[in-house]
Design a protein around this motif. Structure first.
Motif, PDB file in Angstrom:
ATOM      1  N   SER A  45       0.825  -1.207   0.000  1.00  0.00           N
ATOM      2  CA  SER A  45       0.000   0.000   0.000  1.00  0.00           C
ATOM      3  C   SER A  45       0.860   1.258   0.000  1.00  0.00           C
ATOM      4  CB  SER A  45      -0.946  -0.007   1.202  1.00  0.00           C
ATOM      5  OG  SER A  45      -0.220  -0.050   2.418  1.00  0.00           O
ATOM      6  N   ALA A  46       1.960   1.234   0.744  1.00  0.00           N
ATOM      7  CA  ALA A  46       2.860   2.395   0.760  1.00  0.00           C
ATOM      8  C   ALA A  46       3.501   2.600  -0.605  1.00  0.00           C
ATOM      9  CB  ALA A  46       3.926   2.207   1.833  1.00  0.00           C
ATOM     10  N   ALA A  47       3.854   1.510  -1.265  1.00  0.00           N
ATOM     11  CA  ALA A  47       4.468   1.611  -2.590  1.00  0.00           C
ATOM     12  C   ALA A  47       3.479   2.181  -3.608  1.00  0.00           C
ATOM     13  CB  ALA A  47       4.965   0.240  -3.041  1.00  0.00           C
ATOM     14  N   ARG A  48       2.218   1.739  -3.533  1.00  0.00           N
ATOM     15  CA  ARG A  48       1.209   2.269  -4.458  1.00  0.00           C
ATOM     16  C   ARG A  48       1.001   3.758  -4.234  1.00  0.00           C
ATOM     17  NH1 ARG A  48      -1.301  -3.045  -3.870  1.00  0.00           N
ATOM     18  NH2 ARG A  48      -2.301  -2.357  -1.941  1.00  0.00           N
ATOM     19  N   GLN A  49       0.861   4.183  -2.975  1.00  0.00           N
ATOM     20  CA  GLN A  49       0.631   5.599  -2.694  1.00  0.00           C
ATOM     21  C   GLN A  49       1.823   6.447  -3.105  1.00  0.00           C
ATOM     22  OE1 GLN A  49      -2.301   7.129  -1.562  1.00  0.00           O
ATOM     23  NE2 GLN A  49      -1.081   8.840  -2.350  1.00  0.00           N
ATOM     24  N   ALA A  50       3.021   5.937  -2.894  1.00  0.00           N
ATOM     25  CA  ALA A  50       4.212   6.673  -3.298  1.00  0.00           C
ATOM     26  C   ALA A  50       4.278   6.828  -4.810  1.00  0.00           C
ATOM     27  CB  ALA A  50       5.467   5.960  -2.786  1.00  0.00           C
ATOM     28  N   ALA A  51       3.820   5.820  -5.543  1.00  0.00           N
ATOM     29  CA  ALA A  51       3.790   5.918  -7.002  1.00  0.00           C
ATOM     30  C   ALA A  51       2.790   6.981  -7.454  1.00  0.00           C
ATOM     31  CB  ALA A  51       3.454   4.564  -7.613  1.00  0.00           C
ATOM     32  N   VAL A  52       1.619   7.033  -6.787  1.00  0.00           N
ATOM     33  CA  VAL A  52       0.640   8.078  -7.089  1.00  0.00           C
ATOM     34  C   VAL A  52       1.237   9.449  -6.806  1.00  0.00           C
ATOM     35  CG1 VAL A  52      -1.587   9.071  -6.423  1.00  0.00           C
ATOM     36  CG2 VAL A  52      -1.364   6.590  -6.700  1.00  0.00           C
ATOM     37  N   ASN A  53       1.910   9.596  -5.675  1.00  0.00           N
ATOM     38  CA  ASN A  53       2.530  10.879  -5.324  1.00  0.00           C
ATOM     39  C   ASN A  53       3.590  11.288  -6.347  1.00  0.00           C
ATOM     40  OD1 ASN A  53       0.930  10.946  -3.053  1.00  0.00           O
ATOM     41  ND2 ASN A  53       2.524  10.211  -1.667  1.00  0.00           N
ATOM     42  N   ASP A  54       4.331  10.306  -6.857  1.00  0.00           N
ATOM     43  CA  ASP A  54       5.338  10.589  -7.870  1.00  0.00           C
ATOM     44  C   ASP A  54       4.683  11.102  -9.155  1.00  0.00           C
ATOM     45  OD1 ASP A  54       8.089  10.523  -8.847  1.00  0.00           O
ATOM     46  OD2 ASP A  54       7.462   8.816 -10.062  1.00  0.00           O
ATOM     47  N   ALA A  55       3.550  10.489  -9.542  1.00  0.00           N
ATOM     48  CA  ALA A  55       2.823  10.950 -10.728  1.00  0.00           C
ATOM     49  C   ALA A  55       2.276  12.356 -10.517  1.00  0.00           C
ATOM     50  CB  ALA A  55       1.690   9.979 -11.045  1.00  0.00           C
ATOM     51  N   LEU A  56       1.757  12.633  -9.309  1.00  0.00           N
ATOM     52  CA  LEU A  56       1.241  13.973  -9.009  1.00  0.00           C
ATOM     53  C   LEU A  56       2.351  15.021  -9.042  1.00  0.00           C
ATOM     54  CD1 LEU A  56      -1.242  13.145  -6.106  1.00  0.00           C
ATOM     55  CD2 LEU A  56      -1.834  13.892  -8.428  1.00  0.00           C
ATOM     56  N   ALA A  57       3.551  14.623  -8.641  1.00  0.00           N
ATOM     57  CA  ALA A  57       4.685  15.559  -8.695  1.00  0.00           C
ATOM     58  C   ALA A  57       5.000  15.935 -10.143  1.00  0.00           C
ATOM     59  CB  ALA A  57       5.905  14.938  -8.021  1.00  0.00           C
ATOM     60  N   SER A  58       4.924  14.972 -11.049  1.00  0.00           N
ATOM     61  CA  SER A  58       5.144  15.268 -12.468  1.00  0.00           C
ATOM     62  C   SER A  58       4.048  16.186 -12.998  1.00  0.00           C
ATOM     63  CB  SER A  58       5.163  13.966 -13.281  1.00  0.00           C
ATOM     64  OG  SER A  58       6.251  13.147 -12.901  1.00  0.00           O
ATOM     65  N   ALA A  59       2.819  15.944 -12.559  1.00  0.00           N
ATOM     66  CA  ALA A  59       1.711  16.795 -12.976  1.00  0.00           C
ATOM     67  C   ALA A  59       1.894  18.215 -12.455  1.00  0.00           C
ATOM     68  CB  ALA A  59       0.396  16.210 -12.478  1.00  0.00           C
ATOM     69  N   ALA A  60       2.342  18.344 -11.207  1.00  0.00           N
ATOM     70  CA  ALA A  60       2.564  19.665 -10.620  1.00  0.00           C
ATOM     71  C   ALA A  60       3.626  20.434 -11.400  1.00  0.00           C
ATOM     72  CB  ALA A  60       2.961  19.529  -9.158  1.00  0.00           C
ATOM     73  N   ALA A  61       4.648  19.727 -11.867  1.00  0.00           N
ATOM     74  CA  ALA A  61       5.702  20.381 -12.644  1.00  0.00           C
ATOM     75  C   ALA A  61       5.170  20.915 -13.964  1.00  0.00           C
ATOM     76  CB  ALA A  61       6.839  19.393 -12.898  1.00  0.00           C
ATOM     77  N   ALA A  62       4.073  20.321 -14.456  1.00  0.00           N
ATOM     78  CA  ALA A  62       3.451  20.792 -15.699  1.00  0.00           C
ATOM     79  C   ALA A  62       2.389  21.852 -15.456  1.00  0.00           C
ATOM     80  CB  ALA A  62       2.834  19.603 -16.442  1.00  0.00           C
ATOM     81  N   GLY A  63       2.138  22.184 -14.182  1.00  0.00           N
ATOM     82  CA  GLY A  63       1.205  23.256 -13.872  1.00  0.00           C
ATOM     83  C   GLY A  63      -0.139  22.830 -13.328  1.00  0.00           C
ATOM     84  N   PHE A  64      -0.319  21.535 -13.056  1.00  0.00           N
ATOM     85  CA  PHE A  64      -1.592  21.060 -12.518  1.00  0.00           C
ATOM     86  C   PHE A  64      -1.563  21.028 -10.991  1.00  0.00           C
ATOM     87  CE2 PHE A  64      -1.974  18.981 -16.737  1.00  0.00           C
ATOM     88  CZ  PHE A  64      -3.246  19.425 -17.070  1.00  0.00           C
ATOM     89  N   GLY A  65      -2.662  21.457 -10.375  1.00  0.00           N
ATOM     90  CA  GLY A  65      -2.837  21.278  -8.947  1.00  0.00           C
ATOM     91  C   GLY A  65      -3.376  19.886  -8.665  1.00  0.00           C
ATOM     92  N   ALA A  66      -3.179  19.408  -7.434  1.00  0.00           N
ATOM     93  CA  ALA A  66      -3.619  18.056  -7.080  1.00  0.00           C
ATOM     94  C   ALA A  66      -5.123  17.883  -7.260  1.00  0.00           C
ATOM     95  CB  ALA A  66      -3.216  17.741  -5.640  1.00  0.00           C
ATOM     96  N   ALA A  67      -5.904  18.951  -7.029  1.00  0.00           N
ATOM     97  CA  ALA A  67      -7.355  18.861  -7.154  1.00  0.00           C
ATOM     98  C   ALA A  67      -7.798  18.657  -8.604  1.00  0.00           C
ATOM     99  CB  ALA A  67      -8.007  20.118  -6.591  1.00  0.00           C
ATOM    100  N   GLN A  68      -6.906  18.918  -9.567  1.00  0.00           N
ATOM    101  CA  GLN A  68      -7.240  18.745 -10.974  1.00  0.00           C
ATOM    102  C   GLN A  68      -6.947  17.329 -11.470  1.00  0.00           C
ATOM    103  OE1 GLN A  68      -4.716  22.318 -11.948  1.00  0.00           O
ATOM    104  NE2 GLN A  68      -6.367  22.669 -13.429  1.00  0.00           N
TER     105      GLN A  68
END
Length: 232
Positions: A45-68
Motif C-alpha cells: 500500500s505504501a508503494a502504491r501511494q508513493a507511485a501516485v505521489n510521484d505521478a502527481l509531482a510530475s503533474a505539478a511540474a506541468a502546472g496542474f494542482g492536485a485537485a485537478q
C-alpha cells in the motif's frame, strides 16, 4: 434497448479516442496523463501511494494542482526484490520484503466556468458519471466536460440503468428510453460549439453491455448513437 436510432442522432464527424493525453504546445495542458514509480517500500500500500505521489509531482511540474488530477486505472504494487529489478537496483534495496509500485494520474483543466467532467469508469461494468469514482470501479479517463446548467445549443444527458440488470447506460431521453432513471448528469452540446474545442460522445455496446466513448468507431465495438459534443 429499443428504438435507439430514433432517440440519438448519428454522427458524421471523424473522431478518435480521447482517453489519452492531448497536450497543447504552450500553457497548462487541457488534459494529460502522468506516470509515477516507487521502490524500496516495506508494504504494498505504501508503494502504491508513493507511485501516485510521484505521478502527481510530475503533474505539478506541468502546472496542474492536485485537485485537478485523479488516479487513472488501478495502481499496482510488486515485490521489487524479486526478478530483474533486483539486479538493477540491488544497491538501493534492502534484502527482503521490498515493494515497488507504479501508478498513473489524469489531470484536466476546466474549459469554462459552470462545467463538470464526464468520466468513464470500469468495474463490474462500464459506467459514465460526473461525481466521485463509484465503489468497486476505477477511472478509465475523461470523456469531456458537460455544462451544469442549461445553455443555448445544449440538451440534458441522463444516467440510466437497464431494469433487472447491472448494465448502466447514458441517454438523451429523460425517461431513459423506458428503462430505470438514475440521475441527470449535465448538459451536452447538440453540435460542435463555435469557438470551443469539443469531442463527440458516442454510446456503444460490447457483449450487450453499454459504454460511452469519444471514438465514433466505438473502439472497434458496436456503435449506437452520438449523445452530443462535450467540451475539451
Amino acid at each position: 434497448m429499443k428504438a435507439l436510432s430514433r432517440l440519438l442522432a448519428t454522427g458524421a464527424v471523424a473522431g478518435t479516442m480521447i482517453l489519452a493525453a492531448a497536450i497543447p504546445a504552450s500553457a497548462t495542458p487541457a488534459q494529460a496523463d502522468y506516470s509515477g514509480e516507487s521502490y524500496g517500500y516495506s508494504t504494498a500500500s505504501a508503494a502504491r501511494q508513493a507511485a501516485v505521489n510521484d505521478a502527481l509531482a510530475s503533474a505539478a511540474a506541468a502546472g496542474f494542482g492536485a485537485a485537478q488530477c485523479r488516479t487513472l486505472g488501478v495502481p499496482t504494487a510488486y515485490r521489487d526484490d524479486l526478478g530483474p529489478a533486483r539486479t538493477v537496483r540491488a544497491a538501493l534495496l534492502p534484502p527482503d520484503g521490498v515493494w515497488g509500485g507504479s501508478a498513473q494520474v489524469q489531470c484536466l483543466t476546466q474549459p469554462v466556468a459552470g462545467t463538470v467532467a464526464l468520466e468513464r469508469y470500469n468495474g463490474p461494468e462500464h459506467q459514465s458519471g460526473t461525481g466521485a469514482t463509484p465503489a468497486g470501479y476505477y477511472l478509465e479517463g475523461s470523456l469531456g466536460w458537460l455544462y451544469t446548467g442549461q445553455a443555448a445549443g445544449t440538451h440534458a444527458l441522463y444516467a440510466c440503468k437497464v431494469w433487472n440488470s447491472t448494465d448502466t447506460f447514458t441517454s438523451v431521453a429523460g425517461n431513459c428510453e423506458g428503462q430505470q432513471y438514475v440521475a441527470q448528469l449535465g448538459f451536452i452540446n447538440d453540435a460542435p460549439p463555435a469557438g470551443l474545442a469539443s469531442r463527440p460522445v458516442r454510446r456503444c455496446t460490447v457483449n450487450g453491455e453499454h459504454f460511452d466513448s469519444n471514438d465514433l468507431n466505438c473502439e472497434g465495438r458496436n456503435a449506437e448513437g452520438v449523445l452530443g459534443y462535450a467540451l475539451n
